[in-house]
Design a protein around this motif. Structure first.
Motif, PDB file in Angstrom:
ATOM      1  N   VAL A 200       0.824  -1.213   0.000  1.00  0.00           N
ATOM      2  CA  VAL A 200       0.000   0.000   0.000  1.00  0.00           C
ATOM      3  C   VAL A 200       0.855   1.259   0.000  1.00  0.00           C
ATOM      4  O   VAL A 200       2.022   1.244   0.412  1.00  0.00           O
ATOM      5  CB  VAL A 200      -0.963   0.068   1.211  1.00  0.00           C
ATOM      6  N   ILE A 201       0.238   2.336  -0.466  1.00  0.00           N
ATOM      7  CA  ILE A 201       0.807   3.670  -0.343  1.00  0.00           C
ATOM      8  C   ILE A 201      -0.132   4.455   0.559  1.00  0.00           C
ATOM      9  O   ILE A 201      -1.335   4.539   0.292  1.00  0.00           O
ATOM     10  CB  ILE A 201       0.937   4.347  -1.715  1.00  0.00           C
ATOM     11  N   VAL A 202       0.398   4.974   1.637  1.00  0.00           N
ATOM     12  CA  VAL A 202      -0.395   5.747   2.593  1.00  0.00           C
ATOM     13  C   VAL A 202      -0.048   7.220   2.445  1.00  0.00           C
ATOM     14  O   VAL A 202       1.134   7.582   2.425  1.00  0.00           O
ATOM     15  CB  VAL A 202      -0.130   5.292   4.049  1.00  0.00           C
ATOM     16  N   GLU A 203      -1.065   8.061   2.334  1.00  0.00           N
ATOM     17  CA  GLU A 203      -0.870   9.505   2.215  1.00  0.00           C
ATOM     18  C   GLU A 203      -1.577  10.177   3.389  1.00  0.00           C
ATOM     19  O   GLU A 203      -2.783  10.014   3.585  1.00  0.00           O
ATOM     20  CB  GLU A 203      -1.436  10.009   0.888  1.00  0.00           C
ATOM     21  N   ILE A 204      -0.819  10.928   4.170  1.00  0.00           N
ATOM     22  CA  ILE A 204      -1.368  11.640   5.331  1.00  0.00           C
ATOM     23  C   ILE A 204      -1.234  13.132   5.068  1.00  0.00           C
ATOM     24  O   ILE A 204      -0.139  13.611   4.745  1.00  0.00           O
ATOM     25  CB  ILE A 204      -0.621  11.264   6.630  1.00  0.00           C
ATOM     26  N   ARG A 205      -2.325  13.869   5.229  1.00  0.00           N
ATOM     27  CA  ARG A 205      -2.317  15.314   4.996  1.00  0.00           C
ATOM     28  C   ARG A 205      -2.975  16.043   6.162  1.00  0.00           C
ATOM     29  O   ARG A 205      -4.016  15.610   6.657  1.00  0.00           O
ATOM     30  CB  ARG A 205      -3.065  15.670   3.698  1.00  0.00           C
TER      31      ARG A 205
ATOM     32  N   ARG B 282       3.912   7.970  12.776  1.00  0.00           N
ATOM     33  CA  ARG B 282       4.649   7.140  13.742  1.00  0.00           C
ATOM     34  C   ARG B 282       3.826   5.910  14.120  1.00  0.00           C
ATOM     35  O   ARG B 282       4.358   4.801  14.207  1.00  0.00           O
ATOM     36  CB  ARG B 282       4.970   7.978  14.987  1.00  0.00           C
ATOM     37  N   MET B 283       2.524   6.090  14.358  1.00  0.00           N
ATOM     38  CA  MET B 283       1.655   4.976  14.732  1.00  0.00           C
ATOM     39  C   MET B 283       1.642   3.897  13.646  1.00  0.00           C
ATOM     40  O   MET B 283       1.790   2.710  13.919  1.00  0.00           O
ATOM     41  CB  MET B 283       0.234   5.490  14.983  1.00  0.00           C
ATOM     42  N   TYR B 284       1.497   4.333  12.399  1.00  0.00           N
ATOM     43  CA  TYR B 284       1.414   3.373  11.297  1.00  0.00           C
ATOM     44  C   TYR B 284       2.738   2.657  11.061  1.00  0.00           C
ATOM     45  O   TYR B 284       2.760   1.451  10.779  1.00  0.00           O
ATOM     46  CB  TYR B 284       0.968   4.079  10.015  1.00  0.00           C
ATOM     47  N   THR B 285       3.853   3.376  11.150  1.00  0.00           N
ATOM     48  CA  THR B 285       5.146   2.728  10.922  1.00  0.00           C
ATOM     49  C   THR B 285       5.480   1.744  12.053  1.00  0.00           C
ATOM     50  O   THR B 285       6.062   0.687  11.804  1.00  0.00           O
ATOM     51  CB  THR B 285       6.281   3.758  10.778  1.00  0.00           C
ATOM     52  N   MET B 286       5.070   2.077  13.276  1.00  0.00           N
ATOM     53  CA  MET B 286       5.302   1.159  14.393  1.00  0.00           C
ATOM     54  C   MET B 286       4.435  -0.089  14.242  1.00  0.00           C
ATOM     55  O   MET B 286       4.874  -1.212  14.515  1.00  0.00           O
ATOM     56  CB  MET B 286       5.013   1.852  15.724  1.00  0.00           C
ATOM     57  N   TYR B 287       3.199   0.107  13.774  1.00  0.00           N
ATOM     58  CA  TYR B 287       2.322  -1.048  13.551  1.00  0.00           C
ATOM     59  C   TYR B 287       2.857  -1.911  12.415  1.00  0.00           C
ATOM     60  O   TYR B 287       2.865  -3.149  12.502  1.00  0.00           O
ATOM     61  CB  TYR B 287       0.902  -0.585  13.235  1.00  0.00           C
ATOM     62  N   ALA B 288       3.315  -1.266  11.343  1.00  0.00           N
ATOM     63  CA  ALA B 288       3.884  -2.006  10.213  1.00  0.00           C
ATOM     64  C   ALA B 288       5.068  -2.852  10.660  1.00  0.00           C
ATOM     65  O   ALA B 288       5.225  -4.009  10.244  1.00  0.00           O
ATOM     66  CB  ALA B 288       4.303  -1.025   9.113  1.00  0.00           C
ATOM     67  N   GLU B 289       5.908  -2.284  11.521  1.00  0.00           N
ATOM     68  CA  GLU B 289       7.071  -3.017  12.027  1.00  0.00           C
ATOM     69  C   GLU B 289       6.631  -4.239  12.822  1.00  0.00           C
ATOM     70  O   GLU B 289       7.216  -5.316  12.704  1.00  0.00           O
ATOM     71  CB  GLU B 289       7.922  -2.089  12.908  1.00  0.00           C
ATOM     72  N   ARG B 290       5.571  -4.088  13.621  1.00  0.00           N
ATOM     73  CA  ARG B 290       5.048  -5.223  14.396  1.00  0.00           C
ATOM     74  C   ARG B 290       4.585  -6.354  13.488  1.00  0.00           C
ATOM     75  O   ARG B 290       4.704  -7.532  13.835  1.00  0.00           O
ATOM     76  CB  ARG B 290       3.857  -4.786  15.259  1.00  0.00           C
ATOM     77  N   LYS B 291       4.030  -5.996  12.329  1.00  0.00           N
ATOM     78  CA  LYS B 291       3.490  -6.997  11.402  1.00  0.00           C
ATOM     79  C   LYS B 291       4.545  -7.533  10.441  1.00  0.00           C
ATOM     80  O   LYS B 291       4.256  -8.377   9.597  1.00  0.00           O
ATOM     81  CB  LYS B 291       2.334  -6.405  10.585  1.00  0.00           C
ATOM     82  N   GLY B 292       5.772  -7.047  10.569  1.00  0.00           N
ATOM     83  CA  GLY B 292       6.848  -7.518   9.702  1.00  0.00           C
ATOM     84  C   GLY B 292       6.857  -6.862   8.333  1.00  0.00           C
ATOM     85  O   GLY B 292       7.500  -7.358   7.401  1.00  0.00           O
TER      86      GLY B 292
ATOM     87  N   VAL C  87       9.587   6.031   2.846  1.00  0.00           N
ATOM     88  CA  VAL C  87       9.001   7.349   2.614  1.00  0.00           C
ATOM     89  C   VAL C  87       9.110   7.703   1.136  1.00  0.00           C
ATOM     90  O   VAL C  87      10.154   7.535   0.507  1.00  0.00           O
ATOM     91  CB  VAL C  87       9.700   8.432   3.468  1.00  0.00           C
ATOM     92  N   VAL C  88       7.999   8.206   0.580  1.00  0.00           N
ATOM     93  CA  VAL C  88       7.955   8.628  -0.818  1.00  0.00           C
ATOM     94  C   VAL C  88       8.188  10.128  -0.919  1.00  0.00           C
ATOM     95  O   VAL C  88       9.009  10.603  -1.693  1.00  0.00           O
ATOM     96  CB  VAL C  88       6.593   8.274  -1.460  1.00  0.00           C
ATOM     97  N   ASN C  89       7.444  10.878  -0.113  1.00  0.00           N
ATOM     98  CA  ASN C  89       7.531  12.339  -0.168  1.00  0.00           C
ATOM     99  C   ASN C  89       7.093  12.908   1.171  1.00  0.00           C
ATOM    100  O   ASN C  89       6.203  12.358   1.828  1.00  0.00           O
ATOM    101  CB  ASN C  89       6.620  12.872  -1.285  1.00  0.00           C
ATOM    102  N   VAL C  90       7.720  13.992   1.595  1.00  0.00           N
ATOM    103  CA  VAL C  90       7.348  14.597   2.877  1.00  0.00           C
ATOM    104  C   VAL C  90       7.501  16.116   2.805  1.00  0.00           C
ATOM    105  O   VAL C  90       8.429  16.620   2.184  1.00  0.00           O
ATOM    106  CB  VAL C  90       8.210  14.010   4.035  1.00  0.00           C
ATOM    107  N   ASN C  91       6.562  16.800   3.423  1.00  0.00           N
ATOM    108  CA  ASN C  91       6.596  18.254   3.514  1.00  0.00           C
ATOM    109  C   ASN C  91       6.489  18.613   4.989  1.00  0.00           C
ATOM    110  O   ASN C  91       5.405  18.610   5.576  1.00  0.00           O
ATOM    111  CB  ASN C  91       5.431  18.852   2.709  1.00  0.00           C
TER     112      ASN C  91
ATOM    113  N   ILE D  89       4.104   0.874   2.249  1.00  0.00           N
ATOM    114  CA  ILE D  89       4.194  -0.227   3.207  1.00  0.00           C
ATOM    115  C   ILE D  89       4.214  -1.506   2.382  1.00  0.00           C
ATOM    116  O   ILE D  89       3.256  -1.815   1.678  1.00  0.00           O
ATOM    117  CB  ILE D  89       3.010  -0.237   4.191  1.00  0.00           C
ATOM    118  N   ASN D  90       5.341  -2.213   2.451  1.00  0.00           N
ATOM    119  CA  ASN D  90       5.531  -3.412   1.646  1.00  0.00           C
ATOM    120  C   ASN D  90       5.431  -4.668   2.503  1.00  0.00           C
ATOM    121  O   ASN D  90       6.095  -4.772   3.541  1.00  0.00           O
ATOM    122  CB  ASN D  90       6.908  -3.388   0.965  1.00  0.00           C
ATOM    123  N   GLY D  91       4.592  -5.602   2.063  1.00  0.00           N
ATOM    124  CA  GLY D  91       4.449  -6.863   2.787  1.00  0.00           C
ATOM    125  C   GLY D  91       3.166  -7.567   2.375  1.00  0.00           C
ATOM    126  O   GLY D  91       2.180  -6.923   2.033  1.00  0.00           O
TER     127      GLY D  91
END
Length: 358
Positions: free
Chosen positions: A111-116, A133-143, A148-152, A166-168
């Motif tokens: 998936v590609i997640v976009e937060i604005r 931070r919440m999503y990346t920590m959850y992703a790490e838990r799930k393996g 990061v694609v782009n950040v402002n 998020i790859n998996g």
């Protein structure tokens, strides 16, 4: 229903024998293809075998109870097993019905997640960073792996917007319910009077597109390069490695500036563009049949307010299913399974209800 599962069971046995054939074992692509099919069939087949074992228990118990020669102690045991097996049979039947529901074809994808940031200015941008931070920590838990694609960024460390991959295997199945408006209620770091403010952040979750699904005509693209930079001029790249791609027919614009390589930025930007266009195509298809659906758990409408994070009370509320949990700190630290499992169960229950009504 059971005739269909018998076919699955037979196919499952065939495949499990086939993977040991020398020519299959020597062909990596064919082996992986068979293992994927086994993996897809296994939950249904194993649950069906539990169901059949339960049926056998019921038949054996009824046989003992109908036999006049059965002594009293064995009769009591048979009655207990019969009562338990009848309950289990009903539960297993419901589980099989859920397993046989049509699967979301996107569930296994990356998936590609976009937060604005939304309403609330700097506070909204700061909460965007909290969600990231919440999503990346959850992703790490799930393996799963994140990139990061782009950040402002903002001066205070928040994100006006951030997009990341998020790859998996099964990433979309775990993140698809996160699309929508997330509302936060808390005392901002910038608030001197201690007043609680409400702000919002928007999340969009896009399944990664396959190459064959989204072929884009190069003539439909406008590609610009520019120098990437961070908040307040930090991390300025002296070369024009950042990429902006505009899809002219739809006006969709994608930027990527996280990599120092222009080629890598372009490749990542194309992935995001294809995923956005795929999402637009799928949303158009869903809206065409939405009138036929009575209700559903939201999985994509980015204007829908889906959740509230209340800091003073340590409370999270998901408005789609009326779920309230008083474990906000754990959830923000990546403990999202209870929330996502509840949303998945609610969505399945609704689909099961629909399938029985149709």
């Amino acid at each position: 229903m059971f005739e269909k599962i018998e076919i699955f069971d037979k196919r499952y046995n065939e495949l499990n024998k086939k993977i040991y054939e020398p020519d299959i074992a020597a062909n990596v692509d064919e082996y992986q293809k068979i293992m994927k099919e086994i993996h897809e069939l296994e939950p249904v087949v194993l649950k069906y075998r539990e169901y059949k074992a339960c049926q056998n228990t019921i038949e054996e118990s009824l046989g003992l109870l109908s036999d006049n020669s059965t002594d009293e102690e064995l009769r009591e045991l048979a009655q207990t097993e019969l009562d338990e097996a009848k309950k289990d049979l009903e539960s297993l039947s419901d589980e099989l019905k859920i397993l046989l529901l049509p699967k979301d074809p996107n569930d296994s994808r990356n998936v590609i997640v976009e937060i604005r940031g939304g309403a609330g200015g700097e506070e909204s941008a700061l909460f965007s960073a909290v969600l990231y931070r919440m999503y990346t920590m959850y992703a790490e838990r799930k393996g799963f792996k994140t990139e990061v694609v782009n950040v402002n960024e903002t001066e205070l460390g928040g994100f006006k917007e951030i997009s990341f991959m998020i790859n998996g295997e099964g990433a979309y199945s775990r993140f698809k319910y996160e699309s929508g408006v997330h509302r936060v209620q808390r005392v901002p770091e910038t608030e001197s009077q201690g007043r609680i403010h409400t702000s919002t952040t928007t999340v969009a979750v896009l399944p990664e597109s396959d190459e064959v699904e989204m072929e884009i005509n190069p003539k439909d693209l406008k590609i610009d390069t520019f120098r990437s930079s961070g908040a307040g001029g930090q991390h300025i790249n002296k070369t024009s490695s950042a990429i902006r791609i505009t899809h002219l027919p739809t006006g969709t614009v994608v930027e990527c500036q996280n990599e120092r390589s222009q080629y890598k930025n372009k490749d990542m930007a194309m992935k995001v563009l294809k995923s956005r266009l795929l999402r637009q195509k799928q949303e158009a298809q869903q809206s065409a049949i939405s009138a036929e659906r009575k209700s559903q758990v939201g999985t994509g409408d980015r204007s829908e307010r889906i959740r509230t994070y209340n800091y003073p009370q340590g409370r999270l509320t998901d408005h789609r299913i009326g779920l309230t949990l008083y474990k906000l700190e754990d959830i923000l630290n990546g403990d999202l399974d209870e929330v996502i499992d509840s949303l998945t169960a609610a969505d399945r229950a609704e689909k099961l209800k629909e399938s029985m009504e149709n």
